[in-house]
Design an enzyme around this catalytic site. Structure first.
Site, PDB file in Angstrom:
ATOM      1  CB  SER A 141       7.659  -3.601   9.939  1.00  0.00           C
ATOM      2  OG  SER A 141       7.492  -4.878   9.353  1.00  0.00           O
ATOM      3  CE  LYS A 179       8.798  -1.296   7.315  1.00  0.00           C
ATOM      4  NZ  LYS A 179       8.186  -0.904   6.119  1.00  0.00           N
ATOM      5  CG  HIS A 225      12.132  -4.737   8.445  1.00  0.00           C
ATOM      6  ND1 HIS A 225      11.139  -4.778   7.478  1.00  0.00           N
ATOM      7  CD2 HIS A 225      11.724  -5.577   9.427  1.00  0.00           C
ATOM      8  CE1 HIS A 225      10.179  -5.599   7.864  1.00  0.00           C
ATOM      9  NE2 HIS A 225      10.513  -6.105   9.043  1.00  0.00           N
ATOM     10  CG  ASN A 226      10.693  -2.950   3.981  1.00  0.00           C
ATOM     11  OD1 ASN A 226      10.497  -3.207   5.167  1.00  0.00           O
ATOM     12  ND2 ASN A 226       9.853  -2.218   3.281  1.00  0.00           N
ATOM     13  CD  GLU A 274       9.064  -7.652   4.069  1.00  0.00           C
ATOM     14  OE1 GLU A 274       9.093  -6.953   5.090  1.00  0.00           O
ATOM     15  OE2 GLU A 274       8.280  -7.440   3.125  1.00  0.00           O
TER      16      GLU A 274
END
Ligand code: ATR
Length: 469
Positions: A128, A182, A185-186, A189
């Site tokens: 990222s 990940k 994480h997104n 976000e």
């Protein structure tokens, strides 16, 4: 003939910049792209002494020292599988493939198993930081073969972002764990961005503030507990003007899209029975935003209140909004990390949430001050059932919940759509409710389907004949 340290396949923007990042740290990098012109363009633009282009896949693989280490930065899905298939014949036992693309974690698990049969070590890694982070130091979330990780760690350590000199990379867990982290994480976000965009809407519509003043507010907030990469770039966005002299933000169409990782996070939440409502609402908000022509039509037909902007005590309301944003952000991270803990149990990944929060502290899109608190909380207790119950966050929640309540109710009364703020509030209230209304759901289920229920007053499973009794 000199052999190179690592090969990168895929010369789109991330692959290009990661190659440069690795080469800038003194490693010799072989590069390859399906379409040769992209490789040529890369070399024409960056004639780096440590980068070596290849135009035949066999030459590319043979250019690498053993164990051969290949970083894939190609489109996720079929293109990644196709690329893996083309390189397998040239690889030997113990060679390493790292998939640094945005692959779905279940695909990563399948690829891990397939490559195991070929004795090829596989790492699925979240990376990222976007275009700039790839070049200057991304956050890296590698999962899969621990042996392979140990071999490539020196490179990952050098190219990763640093937080207080600590590299933002550490082994996440087996098979699909890296891409799972990940993905979440997104998802976080998405929630962070949606909350900030709702804040912007309130500042603009309820407080009638100019872009310049909104930028100033985000700048001030960025000095405090809301400090983060996303608040920083948001502050800059509000001052950017187009060539015509107009603020760019006022010209950009209000239809948000995404590449699917937010959707995956929500689908996973559903399969894990996790109440991930802020992230899910943030994904839905993008879908709703895309119904632009319908919204234009509905705005002429469906009634709502006329907005009465706040005129008095603006400063007070702005501070309440700041508190509401921070608390909602904490709740979004709470939900994301709860999902990681749940997946860790289901897949036996043994995720270390403190280390994961450490990776997020620099280089990635969700880097923010609140992660320092999360690192501390999980370091103290890696199996805490909910971050809101930690002493640090419970104190903030108890202090800021009034502000969130006020911002949500006022915005709703004024007809402003705030899906992320309101889902933060309902999650908060739902989570702290000792006696909810779910007893009625159970009664209804038992009434129409004999699905049974449990009771407060005695143990066991019960069914009632609701019609006769
Ligand atoms: P971008 O990030 O610019 O949108 P992309 O279409 O996602 O680019 O593709 C990223 C990388 O995947 C590119 O290097 C692309 O190779 P090409 O330049 O030849 O298109 C690569 N890629 C896409 N599909 C591929 C496939 N089926 N096999 C191998 N590489 C592929």
């Amino acid at each position: 003939m000199q052999k190179n340290d690592i090969g990168v396949i895929g010369m789109a923007v991330m692959g290009r910049n990661l190659s440069l990042n690795i080469a800038n740290h003194g490693y010799h990098v072989s590069i390859f792209n399906r379409t040769a012109t992209k490789t040529k363009q890369m070399i024409a633009k960056n004639n780096h002494k440590n980068i070596f282009p290849y135009f035949q896949i066999q030459d590319f693989v043979n250019s690498l020292s053993s164990p051969k280490c290949i970083l894939l930065m190609v489109k996720s899905g079929k293109p990644t599988d196709e690329t893996i298939s083309t390189i397998i014949p040239y690889l030997n036992s113990g060679d390493i493939i790292i998939d640094g693309g945005n692959s779905f974690y279940k695909d990563t698990i399948v690829r891990y198993q397939l490559l195991l049969k070929h004795e090829i070590r596989f790492i699925g890694s979240g990376i990222s930081g976007g275009e700039y982070g790839a070049l200057t130091g991304p956050a890296i979330m590698p999962g899969g073969s621990k042996k392979a990780y140990d071999i490539i760690f020196p490179i990952l350590k050098k190219i990763s972002a640093k937080f207080n000199e600590e590299p933002c990379v550490s082994y996440v867990g087996p098979d699909g764990a890296g891409h799972y982290v990940k993905m979440v994480h997104n998802g976080i976000e998405y929630a962070d961005m949606q909350l900030i965009s709702e804040t912007y809407c309130i500042l603009k519509k309820l407080l009638n503030l100019s872009n310049k003043n909104i930028s100033k507010i985000f700048d001030t907030w960025n000095q405090g507990e809301l400090n983060s990469y996303l608040i920083e770039i948001t502050k800059n966005i509000f001052t950017k003007k187009d060539n015509s002299g107009e603020y760019l933000i006022d010209i950009i169409l209000d239809e948000a899209v995404g590449k699917g990782t937010g959707k995956w996070t929500c689908q996973e939440a559903l399969s894990l029975n996790q109440p991930l409502n802020i992230i899910t609402e943030s994904v839905f908000a993008r879908y709703l935003s895309s119904l632009k022509s319908q919204r234009m039509l509905a705005s002429q037909i469906l009634a709502g209140p006329n907005i009465a902007p706040i005129v008095y005590n603006k400063e007070d309301f702005i501070e309440k909004l700041r508190q509401a944003l921070y608390l909602s952000k904490i709740i979004a991270y709470t939900q994301g990390f709860a999902q990681l803990s749940s997946a860790s149990k289901k897949y036996y990944w043994n995720l270390n949430c403190s280390n994961i929060a450490k990776i997020f502290r620099s280089g990635c899109i969700i880097q923010s001050s609140c992660l320092h608190e999360i690192v501390k909380i999980y370091k103290y207790d890696n199996v805490i059932i909910n971050l809101l119950l930690s002493p640090i966050f419970q104190e903030i929640a108890n202090k800021y919940q009034h502000s969130l309540r006020e911002v949500v109710s006022y915005s709703i009364m004024q007809g402003i759509s705030i899906p992320a703020f309101s889902s933060a509030m309902t999650y908060y209230d739902g989570y702290r409710t000792e006696k909810s209304s779910a007893n009625l759901i159970q009664a209804q289920r038992d009434y129409f389907g004999a699905h049974t229920y449990k009771r407060y007053d005695k143990a066991g499973i019960y069914h009632t004949n609701w019609i006769k009794e």
